[in-house]
Write a protein that holds these residues in place. Structure first.
Motif, PDB file in Angstrom:
ATOM      1  N   ILE A  81      -8.172  -0.553  -6.035  1.00 16.99           N
ATOM      2  CA  ILE A  81      -7.059  -1.095  -5.236  1.00 16.99           C
ATOM      3  C   ILE A  81      -6.561   0.003  -4.290  1.00 16.99           C
ATOM      4  O   ILE A  81      -6.215   1.107  -4.729  1.00 16.99           O
ATOM      5  N   PRO A  82      -6.527  -0.245  -2.988  1.00 17.74           N
ATOM      6  CA  PRO A  82      -6.061   0.768  -2.039  1.00 17.74           C
ATOM      7  C   PRO A  82      -4.586   1.116  -2.285  1.00 17.74           C
ATOM      8  O   PRO A  82      -3.757   0.239  -2.541  1.00 17.74           O
ATOM      9  N   VAL A  83      -4.270   2.398  -2.218  1.00 15.68           N
ATOM     10  CA  VAL A  83      -2.896   2.900  -2.398  1.00 15.68           C
ATOM     11  C   VAL A  83      -2.478   3.639  -1.120  1.00 15.68           C
ATOM     12  O   VAL A  83      -3.176   4.553  -0.675  1.00 15.68           O
ATOM     13  N   ILE A  84      -1.286   3.217  -0.565  1.00 15.59           N
ATOM     14  CA  ILE A  84      -0.696   3.899   0.599  1.00 15.59           C
ATOM     15  C   ILE A  84       0.617   4.526   0.130  1.00 15.59           C
ATOM     16  O   ILE A  84       1.509   3.823  -0.363  1.00 15.59           O
ATOM     17  N   PHE A  85       0.670   5.858   0.225  1.00 12.86           N
ATOM     18  CA  PHE A  85       1.907   6.547  -0.183  1.00 12.86           C
ATOM     19  C   PHE A  85       2.993   6.382   0.877  1.00 12.86           C
ATOM     20  O   PHE A  85       2.716   6.421   2.085  1.00 12.86           O
ATOM     21  N   MET A  86       4.229   6.234   0.381  1.00 12.62           N
ATOM     22  CA  MET A  86       5.425   6.208   1.251  1.00 12.62           C
ATOM     23  C   MET A  86       6.290   7.389   0.832  1.00 12.62           C
ATOM     24  O   MET A  86       6.669   7.487  -0.349  1.00 12.62           O
ATOM     25  N   THR A  87       6.550   8.276   1.789  1.00 10.16           N
ATOM     26  CA  THR A  87       7.316   9.467   1.444  1.00 10.16           C
ATOM     27  C   THR A  87       7.987  10.047   2.673  1.00 10.16           C
ATOM     28  O   THR A  87       7.538   9.851   3.802  1.00 10.16           O
ATOM     29  N   TYR A 106      -0.960   7.437   4.359  1.00  4.94           N
ATOM     30  CA  TYR A 106       0.439   7.859   4.186  1.00  4.94           C
ATOM     31  C   TYR A 106       1.313   7.115   5.213  1.00  4.94           C
ATOM     32  O   TYR A 106       0.885   6.902   6.358  1.00  4.94           O
ATOM     33  N   ILE A 107       2.528   6.698   4.762  1.00  5.26           N
ATOM     34  CA  ILE A 107       3.556   6.176   5.671  1.00  5.26           C
ATOM     35  C   ILE A 107       4.822   7.014   5.449  1.00  5.26           C
ATOM     36  O   ILE A 107       5.299   7.149   4.316  1.00  5.26           O
ATOM     37  N   GLN A 113       8.388  -0.307  11.571  1.00  2.00           N
ATOM     38  CA  GLN A 113       7.828  -1.585  11.104  1.00  2.00           C
ATOM     39  C   GLN A 113       6.452  -1.861  11.679  1.00  2.00           C
ATOM     40  O   GLN A 113       5.548  -2.283  10.975  1.00  2.00           O
ATOM     41  N   ALA A 114       6.293  -1.617  12.979  1.00  2.00           N
ATOM     42  CA  ALA A 114       4.994  -1.888  13.611  1.00  2.00           C
ATOM     43  C   ALA A 114       3.902  -1.010  13.010  1.00  2.00           C
ATOM     44  O   ALA A 114       2.751  -1.441  12.783  1.00  2.00           O
ATOM     45  N   GLU A 115       4.263   0.249  12.747  1.00  2.00           N
ATOM     46  CA  GLU A 115       3.266   1.172  12.156  1.00  2.00           C
ATOM     47  C   GLU A 115       2.867   0.731  10.758  1.00  2.00           C
ATOM     48  O   GLU A 115       1.677   0.735  10.395  1.00  2.00           O
ATOM     49  N   VAL A 116       3.911   0.321   9.966  1.00  2.00           N
ATOM     50  CA  VAL A 116       3.624  -0.124   8.596  1.00  2.00           C
ATOM     51  C   VAL A 116       2.697  -1.332   8.605  1.00  2.00           C
ATOM     52  O   VAL A 116       1.697  -1.391   7.876  1.00  2.00           O
TER      53      VAL A 116
END
Length: 494
Positions: A81-87, A106-107, A113-116
């Motif tokens: 399952i792909p994981v995108i970190f938010m930090t 990474y986000i 919002q557009a980037e996410v």
């Protein structure tokens, strides 16, 4: 490829505001959203409802995002399952750590919002592509396995087919070889049958007149002796003969006639006895070739064969006589096919004579006293052995291995068919349930050992074996059309 409506996005963050903003943005974009406020609750939720992608905050109470990602990647069911970190962390070390644990992106906070949405959409598409690729790979692997199985089956089928072709070819080759051997044996049997009938017919026709002469020679000898005694009596009683008697006596050389006539009659008697012995040997050799077993004296068969071969044993210009030494044991009478056994004796003895003759021709100094030794003995309680040995040059080992093969011969073209020893081997082994062996060393002569049972087993009398050897008309003891002269013996009048 899956559509966005079916893609579940799990947001893991301990800040309600972040959860609300991200959930609203993703829901508006058409994604199905689930939320978790801690790493522990996220792991429990993923076990019963796996998401399509995870947005994972790093800084959380309890286990942080790094530990949560590590645990997910260690589980075989969640590791893909792909994981995108938010930090809010911008340190390169933290990013490298996250990526090394298995995160895909990474986000950074605060969110754009557009980037996410863009990053989520990219990784969802990548996820779809990976799943499609994995499915195709699985199908390809399955096809490869199926093809491998099909190829293995085809190879096995091809191998089985080739094996069957080889077996069928070998069977056909064996059948052809057997047919050729049977044809040759049939021709040989026909020749022997014709020769046997000829010999038997000649022996029968000669036998009666010779018996007539031989039987009456006794009386001729007696009568002649009486006449000679009467003549001597006349000479004693009438010593003064007339001039006519004296002249006739001188003309016929009466004294020499009186001395030579008994010798001539004695020689004639010996000669007729010799003819009778030869006829007896010929009839003994050529008879009994019937399809039934006979109880016979093996020594008689050997003697009759030697009688026929006697001329070949005599001395020739530049060659001494081949001596025959016999060491006969006390053999009982044996059940066998006498004609076939005589054929074996003829083949073995003829080969021994040929070997000695060749040795004397090519190596006269090596074989100065050629000889053949014939020994017979009883083996145990149920078998006999006949050994026929010569003191020739011997047989090389490579020839010994093939000596019983059909059509194998070391003689020049036209002097041997290569069937004698092969047929002899079959006669002994198949027809008599015995054995025929060749024992030889170069320079030490050769010995052929025949072993047969005293009483033939029933196995050897089966129809197949008898038909193989005795189906042709080889009964050599048939009566000829000409019955011959009757035996005329003049009785003593006294």
């Amino acid at each position: 490829m899956q559509t966005p409506e079916t893609n579940l996005i799990l947001i893991v963050d301990d800040t309600p505001t972040n959860l609300e903003v991200l959930s609203e943005a993703l829901t508006d974009a058409g994604f199905e959203v689930a939320v978790a406020t801690s790493g522990e609750s996220a792991i429990e939720q993923i076990e019963y409802d796996p998401p399509y992608l995870i947005l994972l905050d790093i800084m959380m109470p309890g286990i942080d995002g790094f530990e949560t990602c590590y645990r997910l990647k260690q589980n075989p069911q969640t590791k893909d399952i792909p994981v995108i970190f938010m930090t809010a962390l911008s340190d390169t070390v933290d990013k490298v750590k996250g990526l090394s644990l298995g995160a895909v992106d990474y986000i950074t906070k605060p969110f754009q919002q557009a980037e996410v949405l863009a990053r989520v959409q990219i990784h969802v598409n990548l996820r779809n592509l990976n799943l499609a690729l994995a499915e195709k790979n699985l199908r390809l692997e399955q096809e490869i396995k199926e093809r491998a199985i099909a190829e293995a089956a085809l190879q096995q089928l091809t191998h089985n087919l080739e094996q069957r072709v080889l077996e069928r070819t070998q069977k056909l080759a064996d059948a052809l070889c057997t047919l050729e051997k049977a044809q040759i044996q049939l021709v040989q049997s026909e020749k022997l049958a014709t020769l046997g009938q000829l010999v038997a017919g000649i022996a029968h026709e000669i036998n009666n007149p010779v018996n007539f002469i031989h039987a009456n020679l006794y009386y001729v000898s007696r009568y002649t002796q009486n006449l000679l005694e009467l003549l001597k009596l006349y000479q004693n009683q009438l010593p003064k003969a007339t001039p006519e008697i004296l002249a006739k006596s001188k003309e016929i050389d009466l004294q020499y006639l009186l001395e030579d006539l008994p010798k001539i009659l004695s020689s004639m008697e010996v000669g007729t006895e010799r003819i009778c012995d030869i006829i007896k040997s010929l009839r003994s050799f050529s008879r009994h070739d019937e399809a039934e077993v006979k109880v016979v004296d093996v020594h008689e068969g050997i003697e009759s064969t030697l009688m026929i071969l006697r001329r070949h044993l005599e001395a020739k210009p530049g060659q001494p006589k081949i001596q025959v030494f016999k060491e006969y044991g006390n053999l009982p009478k044996v059940e066998c096919y006498p004609g076939k056994m005589n054929q074996v004796f003829m083949n073995v003895l003829s080969n021994a004579i040929d070997a000695l003759t060749e040795a004397m021709d090519n190596y006269p100094s090596y074989v100065r006293s050629p000889m053949i030794r014939i020994m017979t003995e009883v083996l145990g309680s149920d078998r006999i052995a006949i050994r026929i040995a010569d003191n020739g040059l011997g047989i090389p080992e490579n020839i010994q291995k093939r000596i019983f093969d059909p059509f194998f011969t070391t003689k020049p073209a036209g002097k041997g068919t290569g069937l004698g020893m092969s047929i002899s081997h079959q006669i002994i082994t198949e027809l008599h349930c015995g054995s025929l062996q060749c024992i030889s060393q170069p320079g030490k002569g050769a010995e052929f050992v025949v072993e047969i049972p005293i009483q033939q087993p029933q196995l050897c009398h089966t129809g197949v074996v008898k038909q193989k050897f005795l189906s042709s008309p080889t009964q050599l003891d048939r009566k000829p059309a000409y019955q011959g002269l009757p035996i005329m013996v003049k009785a003593d009048q006294k």
